[in-house]
Scaffold this active site. Sequence first.
Site, PDB file in Angstrom:
ATOM      1  N   ASP A 243       0.844  -1.195   0.000  1.00  0.00           N
ATOM      2  CA  ASP A 243       0.000   0.000   0.000  1.00  0.00           C
ATOM      3  C   ASP A 243       0.876   1.240   0.000  1.00  0.00           C
ATOM      4  OD1 ASP A 243      -2.356   1.834   0.965  1.00  0.00           O
ATOM      5  OD2 ASP A 243      -3.242  -0.160   0.760  1.00  0.00           O
ATOM      6  N   HIS A 273      -4.334   6.424   3.202  1.00  0.00           N
ATOM      7  CA  HIS A 273      -4.820   5.108   2.791  1.00  0.00           C
ATOM      8  C   HIS A 273      -4.095   3.984   3.516  1.00  0.00           C
ATOM      9  CE1 HIS A 273      -5.748   1.662   0.155  1.00  0.00           C
ATOM     10  NE2 HIS A 273      -6.827   2.347  -0.177  1.00  0.00           N
ATOM     11  N   ALA A 374      -8.020  -8.564  -8.045  1.00  0.00           N
ATOM     12  CA  ALA A 374      -9.192  -9.201  -7.446  1.00  0.00           C
ATOM     13  C   ALA A 374      -9.793 -10.273  -8.352  1.00  0.00           C
ATOM     14  CB  ALA A 374     -10.253  -8.144  -7.108  1.00  0.00           C
ATOM     15  N   SER A 426     -11.393  -0.969  -0.558  1.00  0.00           N
ATOM     16  CA  SER A 426     -10.086  -1.137   0.093  1.00  0.00           C
ATOM     17  C   SER A 426     -10.240  -1.620   1.528  1.00  0.00           C
ATOM     18  CB  SER A 426      -9.334   0.195   0.110  1.00  0.00           C
ATOM     19  OG  SER A 426      -8.709   0.456  -1.112  1.00  0.00           O
TER      20      SER A 426
END
Length: 524
Positions: A243, A273, A374, A426
Amino acid sequence: MSLDRAGGHGSLWLSVIAVLIVASLPGVPVARAQNRMRSPGLQMGARMPGIGLTAAPRPRPDFAGPALVGRKAGDAGPRFAAARTGRRGPRDPGGAGFGGPPARAQNAGRGSRGTVAAASRDRYVPGQIVVELENMLTDAQLAVFSRRYGLARIAVQDLPLVGSTLSLFRITDGRAVDALRSQLRAESSVRAAQPNFRYLLQDQNTTPAPGEGDPAQYALAKLRLPEAHRLAHGNDIIIAVIDSGIDIAHPELTDAFAGSFDALGGRGPPHLHGTGIAGAIVSHARLMGSAPGARILAIRAFGDAPNGAESTSFVIMKGLDHAASHGAQVINMSFAGPLDPLLERGVAAATTRGIVLVAASGNAGPGSPPAYPAANPNVIAVSATDSSDRLFQASSRGGHIAVAAPGVNIFLPAPDNKYQMASGTSFSAAYVSGLAALMLERNPRLLPRELRDILMRTARDLGAPGRDDLFGAGVADAFGAVSAVRAVLPVAAASPDMVDSAEAPTPPDAVMAPNALDKSWLRR
């Protein structure tokens, strides 16, 4: 009524009817109120010194229930980090393969060639190419190769995870990436070449609320975390978070780190984030993460960019390789981008090593193509829900969605001792990464496919009966999932007659919760 008056009224009615017909036609703009959700350009926190982390043990509190502490007298409550909005996620999660033709942009066939080319460049870094060479070239050979193809080497990276060495080159003569790839197909020393794809973090920050409380913690009840924490806290399970920078000094994250790595080659400041993702997993002060006993392997792979926090194929692969070689049992990937053959290889290799991979489904909304990583079948893809179990408006859909988790108005830590309210797939993925840690604490030898199967079998069904493209199998149930995993003692602590069960993975058919609903459709 006179003919003139009748004619006037007829014209009026014809005008009204004409307006209604035109307004109903597709593509005709009509004035109406719109609520548009956008991905943020995440704010950066105060600069911090270089991260030097150790794996020193920390005391394990007894997390029997929610740890949201009420305000004391004179306590002004947490400070909040401001949030701003930016543009949405990647336009086209499709991508070009090794040696194959580039995928078409979403607007291919519409507008000018310039529009299509701009959309394509938006998916990868213009003027850069990632090359995998058949053999390690000497410096002299590499210099000849570079001159022949008009390249300047930016970086080289050895990746034991996929048994390869990658070189990142800059194209010096202005040629298009796809044109150069076509030329490199005829080069015997080149095993593969591809664009350096872009990836964006998947959150949509909202205006922070003036205080803490139930709106921030509804995820605990939805996931049944207080009950699950009576069985497991994720103690000492290592979760790699690929990240942006994380504020390791935040009180919610004290002593929660197993190590750090900066794949960008610098020492970047903490970021909203990355700090929020870590908080959703391991918060243990005012807030409660899904696995408060887990340990974060902080991998900074996303740096600030005009469109928000951004990374590339080359950098993310460095992060994946570091996670796999430094003991990660779970890897959280709260980012999305195009189909990337290089990243697909990394995901497959990590899965082969028994690492559980969790990713955000993406925030591109309904009708968008599947986002990666994903959409990779080895990854647990997570969509987002709100406090009323409705799907997050921007959450991507698809047949690859495994489960859903809360991801709207989530109360999280932010850099500089602050807090934030944030939304996005997220944070749903981060919660599920923590759930995986709880399950692995119960049985560290649980295989990724077994863990995924348990999560889906025990999920609380939402939407249409059975699995669907919005919620997958339903919203994850931490207590149901942890209860369904047969507890296994470490081999060193097990009695002789328990050694076999401690060494063998739990069979998938033996882990369904006793009271679980029949979900045989998951076995198809």
